[in-house]
Design a protein around this motif. Structure first.
Motif, short mmCIF file in Angstrom:
data_model
loop_
_atom_site.label_atom_id
_atom_site.label_comp_id
_atom_site.label_asym_id
_atom_site.label_seq_id
_atom_site.Cartn_x
_atom_site.Cartn_y
_atom_site.Cartn_z
N THR A 1 7.41 -26.37 16.26
CA THR A 1 6.27 -27.29 16.23
C THR A 1 5.20 -26.92 17.26
N ARG A 2 5.36 -25.80 17.94
CA ARG A 2 4.37 -25.40 18.96
C ARG A 2 2.96 -25.24 18.37
N PRO A 3 2.77 -24.56 17.23
CA PRO A 3 1.42 -24.44 16.68
C PRO A 3 0.81 -25.80 16.31
N TRP A 4 1.58 -26.67 15.77
CA TRP A 4 1.08 -27.99 15.40
C TRP A 4 0.68 -28.78 16.64
N ARG A 5 1.50 -28.72 17.68
CA ARG A 5 1.18 -29.42 18.92
C ARG A 5 -0.10 -28.86 19.55
N ASP A 6 -0.29 -27.55 19.48
CA ASP A 6 -1.52 -26.94 20.01
C ASP A 6 -2.74 -27.42 19.22
N HIS A 7 -2.60 -27.49 17.90
CA HIS A 7 -3.71 -27.94 17.06
C HIS A 7 -4.09 -29.40 17.38
N VAL A 8 -3.08 -30.25 17.51
CA VAL A 8 -3.33 -31.65 17.84
C VAL A 8 -4.00 -31.78 19.20
N SER A 9 -3.59 -30.98 20.16
CA SER A 9 -4.23 -31.05 21.48
C SER A 9 -5.68 -30.59 21.42
N ARG A 10 -5.99 -29.57 20.59
CA ARG A 10 -7.38 -29.14 20.43
C ARG A 10 -8.23 -30.22 19.77
N VAL A 11 -7.68 -30.89 18.76
CA VAL A 11 -8.40 -31.97 18.10
C VAL A 11 -8.66 -33.11 19.07
N LEU A 12 -7.65 -33.47 19.83
CA LEU A 12 -7.83 -34.55 20.79
C LEU A 12 -8.84 -34.19 21.89
N SER A 13 -8.86 -32.94 22.30
CA SER A 13 -9.83 -32.55 23.33
C SER A 13 -11.25 -32.51 22.76
N SER A 14 -11.40 -32.25 21.45
CA SER A 14 -12.74 -32.25 20.86
C SER A 14 -13.28 -33.66 20.70
N ILE A 15 -12.43 -34.66 20.73
CA ILE A 15 -12.87 -36.04 20.59
C ILE A 15 -13.53 -36.53 21.87
N ASN A 16 -13.42 -35.79 22.93
CA ASN A 16 -13.98 -36.24 24.20
C ASN A 16 -15.50 -36.27 24.22
N ALA A 17 -16.16 -35.73 23.22
CA ALA A 17 -17.62 -35.79 23.18
C ALA A 17 -18.06 -37.23 22.87
N ASP A 18 -19.18 -37.65 23.47
CA ASP A 18 -19.65 -39.02 23.31
C ASP A 18 -20.01 -39.35 21.87
N GLU A 19 -20.69 -38.44 21.17
CA GLU A 19 -21.10 -38.73 19.80
C GLU A 19 -19.90 -38.85 18.86
N VAL A 20 -18.87 -38.05 19.13
CA VAL A 20 -17.67 -38.13 18.28
C VAL A 20 -16.96 -39.46 18.51
N ARG A 21 -16.86 -39.88 19.77
CA ARG A 21 -16.24 -41.16 20.08
C ARG A 21 -17.02 -42.32 19.45
N ASP A 22 -18.35 -42.25 19.50
CA ASP A 22 -19.16 -43.31 18.89
C ASP A 22 -18.98 -43.36 17.37
N ALA A 23 -18.92 -42.18 16.74
CA ALA A 23 -18.72 -42.15 15.29
C ALA A 23 -17.35 -42.70 14.91
N ILE A 24 -16.33 -42.34 15.67
CA ILE A 24 -14.98 -42.85 15.38
C ILE A 24 -14.93 -44.36 15.60
N ALA A 25 -15.56 -44.84 16.67
CA ALA A 25 -15.58 -46.28 16.93
C ALA A 25 -16.30 -47.02 15.81
N GLN A 26 -17.39 -46.46 15.31
CA GLN A 26 -18.13 -47.10 14.23
C GLN A 26 -17.30 -47.15 12.95
N ARG A 27 -16.62 -46.05 12.63
CA ARG A 27 -15.78 -46.03 11.42
C ARG A 27 -14.62 -47.02 11.54
N LEU A 28 -14.02 -47.08 12.72
CA LEU A 28 -12.91 -48.03 12.91
C LEU A 28 -13.40 -49.47 12.79
#
Length: 119
Positions: A84-111
Protein backbone atom coordinates in the motif's frame (compact mmCIF):
# COMPACT_ATOMS: atom_id res chain seq x y z
CA UNK A 1 -102.34 -19.34 46.19
CA UNK A 2 -98.58 -19.59 46.49
CA UNK A 3 -96.53 -16.45 46.39
CA UNK A 4 -94.09 -16.04 43.57
CA UNK A 5 -90.48 -15.14 44.09
CA UNK A 6 -89.24 -11.98 42.46
CA UNK A 7 -87.41 -12.69 39.22
CA UNK A 8 -83.68 -12.02 39.18
CA UNK A 9 -82.43 -9.48 36.69
CA UNK A 10 -80.93 -11.21 33.64
CA UNK A 11 -77.98 -8.88 33.32
CA UNK A 12 -76.44 -9.25 36.75
CA UNK A 13 -72.79 -8.22 36.84
CA UNK A 14 -70.27 -10.95 37.37
CA UNK A 15 -68.24 -10.92 40.54
CA UNK A 16 -65.01 -10.82 38.50
CA UNK A 17 -66.03 -7.58 36.87
CA UNK A 18 -66.36 -5.73 40.13
CA UNK A 19 -63.45 -3.76 41.52
CA UNK A 20 -61.36 -6.12 43.63
CA UNK A 21 -60.95 -5.37 47.28
CA UNK A 22 -57.48 -4.53 48.50
CA UNK A 23 -55.24 -7.43 47.81
CA UNK A 24 -52.79 -8.58 50.36
CA UNK A 25 -49.32 -7.46 49.54
CA UNK A 26 -47.05 -10.36 48.93
CA UNK A 27 -44.12 -10.22 51.28
CA UNK A 28 -40.96 -9.44 49.38
CA UNK A 29 -38.01 -11.62 50.02
CA UNK A 30 -34.62 -10.16 50.75
CA UNK A 31 -33.22 -11.38 47.43
CA UNK A 32 -35.94 -9.82 45.28
CA UNK A 33 -34.73 -6.25 45.83
CA UNK A 34 -32.91 -4.62 42.91
CA UNK A 35 -29.72 -3.60 44.78
CA UNK A 36 -29.30 -7.06 46.27
CA UNK A 37 -29.76 -8.75 42.88
CA UNK A 38 -27.34 -6.32 41.24
CA UNK A 39 -24.71 -7.00 43.88
CA UNK A 40 -25.20 -10.74 43.46
CA UNK A 41 -24.76 -10.49 39.68
CA UNK A 42 -21.68 -8.30 40.11
CA UNK A 43 -20.09 -10.74 42.54
CA UNK A 44 -20.87 -13.63 40.17
CA UNK A 45 -19.32 -11.89 37.17
CA UNK A 46 -16.25 -10.95 39.20
CA UNK A 47 -15.91 -14.54 40.33
CA UNK A 48 -16.14 -15.86 36.78
CA UNK A 49 -13.55 -13.32 35.62
CA UNK A 50 -11.20 -14.36 38.43
CA UNK A 51 -11.69 -18.00 37.50
CA UNK A 52 -10.91 -17.24 33.85
CA UNK A 53 -7.74 -15.38 34.77
CA UNK A 54 -6.64 -18.19 37.07
CA UNK A 55 -7.20 -20.83 34.38
CA UNK A 56 -5.39 -18.91 31.65
CA UNK A 57 -2.53 -17.21 33.42
CA UNK A 58 -0.53 -14.59 31.54
CA UNK A 59 2.46 -16.78 30.63
CA UNK A 60 0.28 -19.55 29.27
CA UNK A 61 -1.90 -17.06 27.41
CA UNK A 62 1.16 -15.40 25.89
CA UNK A 63 2.76 -18.69 24.83
CA UNK A 64 -0.37 -20.46 23.57
CA UNK A 65 -2.34 -17.62 22.01
CA UNK A 66 -0.45 -14.39 21.35
CA UNK A 67 2.84 -15.73 19.96
CA UNK A 68 1.22 -18.07 17.38
CA UNK A 69 -1.23 -15.34 16.41
CA UNK A 70 1.55 -12.79 16.03
CA UNK A 71 3.70 -15.15 13.96
CA UNK A 72 0.73 -15.82 11.66
CA UNK A 73 -0.33 -12.17 11.20
CA UNK A 74 2.99 -10.31 11.19
CA UNK A 75 4.26 -11.39 7.73
CA UNK A 76 0.92 -10.55 6.13
CA UNK A 77 0.80 -7.15 7.83
CA UNK A 78 4.31 -6.34 6.58
CA UNK A 79 3.35 -7.40 3.04
CA UNK A 80 0.18 -5.29 3.06
CA UNK A 81 2.09 -2.28 4.41
CA UNK A 82 4.64 -2.57 1.62
CA UNK A 83 1.97 -3.06 -1.07
CA UNK A 84 0.00 0.00 0.00
CA UNK A 85 3.03 2.33 -0.12
CA UNK A 86 2.14 3.84 -3.54
CA UNK A 87 -1.44 4.46 -2.49
CA UNK A 88 -0.35 6.08 0.77
CA UNK A 89 2.06 8.34 -1.15
CA UNK A 90 -0.72 9.37 -3.55
CA UNK A 91 -3.09 10.19 -0.69
CA UNK A 92 -0.42 12.28 1.03
CA UNK A 93 0.19 14.24 -2.22
CA UNK A 94 -3.54 14.88 -2.60
CA UNK A 95 -3.83 16.03 0.99
CA UNK A 96 -0.83 18.34 0.63
CA UNK A 97 -2.35 19.89 -2.52
CA UNK A 98 -5.48 20.78 -0.55
CA UNK A 99 -3.46 23.23 1.51
CA UNK A 100 -4.01 25.97 -1.08
CA UNK A 101 -6.59 28.58 -0.02
CA UNK A 102 -8.66 28.42 -3.21
CA UNK A 103 -8.89 24.63 -3.05
CA UNK A 104 -10.02 24.77 0.58
CA UNK A 105 -12.64 27.40 -0.29
CA UNK A 106 -13.96 25.33 -3.20
CA UNK A 107 -14.18 22.20 -1.05
CA UNK A 108 -15.92 24.13 1.73
CA UNK A 109 -18.43 25.53 -0.76
CA UNK A 110 -19.18 22.09 -2.22
CA UNK A 111 -19.60 20.59 1.23
CA UNK A 112 -21.97 23.36 2.30
CA UNK A 113 -24.06 22.86 -0.88
CA UNK A 114 -24.16 19.12 -0.23
CA UNK A 115 -25.26 19.64 3.39
CA UNK A 116 -27.93 22.15 2.26
CA UNK A 117 -29.33 19.55 -0.14
CA UNK A 118 -29.59 17.02 2.68
CA UNK A 119 -31.74 19.33 4.77
Amino acid sequence: MATRKAARPANKALARASIPARRKRASRSLLSGLPVRSIAVLVGVAGLAALGIALANSRRLREDVWQPLQSAVEPQADRVWAETRPWRDHVSRVLSSINADEVRDAIAQRLSQWVDRLH
